[in-house]
Design a protein around this motif. Sequence first.
Motif, mmCIF file in Angstrom:
data_model
loop_
_atom_site.group_PDB
_atom_site.id
_atom_site.type_symbol
_atom_site.label_atom_id
_atom_site.label_comp_id
_atom_site.label_asym_id
_atom_site.label_seq_id
_atom_site.Cartn_x
_atom_site.Cartn_y
_atom_site.Cartn_z
ATOM 1 N N VAL A 13 -0.902 45.703 4.998
ATOM 2 C CA VAL A 13 0.433 46.183 4.640
ATOM 3 C C VAL A 13 1.138 45.188 3.725
ATOM 4 O O VAL A 13 1.903 45.580 2.825
ATOM 5 C CB VAL A 13 1.269 46.466 5.909
ATOM 6 N N VAL A 14 0.874 43.907 3.927
ATOM 7 C CA VAL A 14 1.472 42.884 3.072
ATOM 8 C C VAL A 14 0.855 42.937 1.683
ATOM 9 O O VAL A 14 1.564 42.887 0.662
ATOM 10 C CB VAL A 14 1.295 41.473 3.689
ATOM 11 N N ARG A 15 -0.473 43.055 1.635
ATOM 12 C CA ARG A 15 -1.149 43.149 0.336
ATOM 13 C C ARG A 15 -0.644 44.352 -0.452
ATOM 14 O O ARG A 15 -0.348 44.246 -1.651
ATOM 15 C CB ARG A 15 -2.666 43.258 0.512
ATOM 16 N N ASP A 16 -0.555 45.503 0.232
ATOM 17 C CA ASP A 16 -0.106 46.714 -0.451
ATOM 18 C C ASP A 16 1.336 46.581 -0.938
ATOM 19 O O ASP A 16 1.682 47.011 -2.044
ATOM 20 C CB ASP A 16 -0.226 47.918 0.489
ATOM 21 N N GLY A 17 2.175 45.990 -0.095
ATOM 22 C CA GLY A 17 3.565 45.815 -0.481
ATOM 23 C C GLY A 17 3.722 44.878 -1.664
ATOM 24 O O GLY A 17 4.501 45.145 -2.587
#
Length: 217
Positions: A13-17
């Motif tokens: 989720v951090v990578r995507d954000g």
Amino acid sequence: MTVRVVLADDQAVVRDGLALLLGAADDLDVVGAAADGTQAVSLVLAVRPDVALVDLRMPGLDGAGVTAAVRAGAPEVRVLVLTTYADDDAVLPALRAGAAGYLTKDTTGEALVAAIRTVAAGGSVLDASVQRRLVELAGAPAAAPPDPSAGIADGLTAREVDVLRLVAQGLSNQQTATRLVVSEATVKTHVNHLISKLGVDGRPALVAWAWRHGIAR
């Protein structure tokens, strides 16, 4: 100029954000993402981005390990470390490994984008809370600002203090040269002399020294 960025974080989720955030900037291009430290090193060595945005805590290799491996295998790549907690003791090893900047994950999107641009241009970025932690880990309280009339700090010349102060504020060599009305080559020479004279391991360590001794203030 487009800045090519590789992301490394073990949380999807951090990578995507981060990819969405950076992709919205016209001059930033996310060219790859890794879920652990070992994968991050392989990816950076393969695609040779301008900046690697690396989580401090990841499986395999942590941020310090990734930074060391990237600096050894692709020294032209600038590493910007993200940390969840500024009091993480892994901050100092990452500094020694040659990271160009440190931000906590509660930084704003605008500040993160600006930091990537600064690092890509040759500057250094240290979050205020990380700066304080580096001072603590270095084992000394922050000193009072040096007397400007003296122009000397720990054997440094007045010009070296001027250069050190601007570098510690995150300015690149070119920006420092413009501010001091000298050539970029002159600034680079001063920075190299400062690193050698103070016995620090690279530019980020030089920045930490400046903050620890009150010069950056």
